[in-house]
Scaffold this active site. Structure first.
Site, PDB file in Angstrom:
ATOM      1  N   LYS A 138       7.602  -4.441  13.764  1.00  0.00           N
ATOM      2  CA  LYS A 138       6.883  -3.274  13.236  1.00  0.00           C
ATOM      3  C   LYS A 138       7.562  -1.987  13.703  1.00  0.00           C
ATOM      4  O   LYS A 138       7.802  -1.079  12.912  1.00  0.00           O
ATOM      5  CB  LYS A 138       5.410  -3.303  13.683  1.00  0.00           C
TER       6      LYS A 138
ATOM      7  N   SER B  68       1.494  -1.084  12.346  1.00  0.00           N
ATOM      8  CA  SER B  68       0.350  -1.604  13.104  1.00  0.00           C
ATOM      9  C   SER B  68       0.150  -0.822  14.389  1.00  0.00           C
ATOM     10  O   SER B  68       1.106  -0.295  14.985  1.00  0.00           O
ATOM     11  CB  SER B  68       0.637  -3.067  13.454  1.00  0.00           C
TER      12      SER B  68
ATOM     13  N   ASN C  39       2.374 -17.644   2.648  1.00  0.00           N
ATOM     14  CA  ASN C  39       1.197 -17.681   3.522  1.00  0.00           C
ATOM     15  C   ASN C  39      -0.096 -17.486   2.738  1.00  0.00           C
ATOM     16  O   ASN C  39      -1.097 -16.999   3.273  1.00  0.00           O
ATOM     17  CB  ASN C  39       1.345 -16.595   4.605  1.00  0.00           C
TER      18      ASN C  39
ATOM     19  N   TYR D  76       6.881 -10.079  16.820  1.00  0.00           N
ATOM     20  CA  TYR D  76       6.135  -9.514  15.691  1.00  0.00           C
ATOM     21  C   TYR D  76       5.988  -8.002  15.856  1.00  0.00           C
ATOM     22  O   TYR D  76       6.308  -7.216  14.961  1.00  0.00           O
ATOM     23  CB  TYR D  76       4.741 -10.171  15.587  1.00  0.00           C
TER      24      TYR D  76
ATOM     25  N   GLY E 102      -1.461 -11.289  26.710  1.00  0.00           N
ATOM     26  CA  GLY E 102      -0.896 -10.325  25.759  1.00  0.00           C
ATOM     27  C   GLY E 102      -1.906  -9.363  25.163  1.00  0.00           C
ATOM     28  O   GLY E 102      -1.527  -8.389  24.522  1.00  0.00           O
TER      29      GLY E 102
ATOM     30  N   PHE F 185      -5.304  -0.398  12.414  1.00  0.00           N
ATOM     31  CA  PHE F 185      -5.964  -0.944  13.593  1.00  0.00           C
ATOM     32  C   PHE F 185      -6.381  -2.379  13.232  1.00  0.00           C
ATOM     33  O   PHE F 185      -5.543  -3.162  12.857  1.00  0.00           O
ATOM     34  CB  PHE F 185      -7.011   0.057  14.093  1.00  0.00           C
TER      35      PHE F 185
END
Ligand code: UDP
Length: 341
Positions: free
Chosen positions: A156, A127, A37, A152, A300, A181
């Site tokens: 975490k 996260s 990526n 995702y 979301g 954050f």
């Protein structure tokens, strides 16, 4: 002898800033990245900033256990900072298996290889997404985690638990999870920064790309939320401040200052900023007008989240320092530097 930190995903946005700060603090760094990526822009930027042409670089996929194991055979690793993971929320909903496989297997491999090489200090990049739509704000590390709304986010939460359980069962492994954050901005040199592939999902890259003309118009997703100006509230943390939190956490592990084998810290500023405020601040500090419109809410999205940073302030001796204006100026300088490349 300087201690050596393995940074997996070290050629990416956060990893490259952390590598710079680790060198600045006197550590040696080994970078591992599969370049899935990113390109070499940031790694080359790190070399320029640090003046280090000789940074050991392993172009490996952490999902390849043999490759990770070989790295640990060849290098004496005192701590690992694990960033190597996919991070696009929407994509994770469309491709859950890809996300679970990549994000879980790579972390399992790192832990397994570390364990088989006499143990290690492991810092996991978590996260604020693990808090979901929290009832009480700001969130502390004791705020209960809520079921994640995307694969995702689930990875975490799961990786935090994998680290916690591994530490419990393995005397030679210590762990810290840092819950970030919203990391934004770029290095003051404008030599490293965020390089989104395709259309950015995150707010600040979308803003800078709109300002430079790569995108026509920014959509502000919803202005009818129950907040003062109707837009969502987030805790935007400067990328260099965030990187310094990693150095503080790694030092705590390496210097034997941990109070427990597994610890968690919020990494934010403690200040909520609305989407509208962020857009206004970007326009003001960079003296430009942004083309934006109000659009429907994005499914979301949580209404508001920001950090209680007391624990990181007190235990890590770390605190966010750059102002949002400095950070937004750095994001714009980075975008302009890309245009010149
Ligand atoms: N946002 C927006 N327009 C965009 C991208 C993001 O209005 O093009 C808003 C989003 O709804 C959220 C905030 O900006 O309220 C931060 O979103 P981002 O995706 O950067 O981070 P998140 O908090 O979702 O992880």
């Amino acid at each position: 002898m300087a201690k050596t930190v393995l940074v997996s995903g070290g050629a990416g946005y956060i990893g490259s800033h952390v590598t710079v700060e680790l060198f600045a603090a006197g550590y040696e760094v080994v970078v591992a990245d599969n370049m899935s990526n990113c390109d070499l822009t940031c790694f080359n930027g790190v070399k320029k900033i640090t003046g280090r042409e000789d940074i050991p670089f392993y172009e490996i996929d952490c999902c390849d256990y043999a490759a990770v194991n070989r790295l640990f055979d060849e290098q004496k690793i005192d701590a690992v900072i694990h960033f190597a993971a996919f991070k696009a929320v929407g994509e994770s909903v469309a491709e859950p298996l890809m996300y679970y496989r990549n994000n879980l297997v790579s972390f399992l491999n790192i832990l397994e290889a570390a364990k088989n090489h006499g143990g290690c200090n492991v810092l996991f990049s978590s996260s604020a997404t693990v808090y979901g739509e929290a009832e009480n704000l700001p969130v502390t590390e004791k705020t209960p985690r809520l079921p994640a709304t995307s694969p995702y986010g689930n990875t975490k939460t799961m990786c935090e638990d994998i680290l916690r359980d591994t530490v419990r069962a393995t005397e030679t492994i210590k762990g810290i999870a840092l819950r970030y954050f919203n990391p934004i901005g770029a290095h003051p040199s404008a030599l490293i920064g965020e390089l989104p592939r395709g259309v950015p999902n995150n707010l600040v890259p979308f803003i800078t790309q709109t300002a430079i003309g790569k995108r026509e118009c920014l959509s502000i997703f919803g202005n009818d939320y129950p907040t003062e100006d109707g837009t969502c509230l987030r805790d935007y943390i400067d990328i260099v401040d965030l990187a310094k939190a990693h150095v503080a956490a790694v030092s705590r592990m390496l210097d034997g200052r941990m109070k427990e084998g597994y610890e968690i810290f919020n990494v934010g500023t403690g200040r909520p900023v609305s989407v509208q405020e962020l857009v206004d601040a970007f326009e003001k500090v960079n003296d430009l007008k942004l083309n934006y419109k109000i659009a429907p809410r994005r499914p979301g999205d949580v209404v508001a989240i920001w950090a209680d940073t007391t624990l990181a302030n007190e235990e890590l001796g770390w605190k966010a320092e750059r102002t949002i204006e400095e950070t937004l100026a750095s994001a714009w300088a980075w975008e302009k530097s890309l245009a010149g490349k």
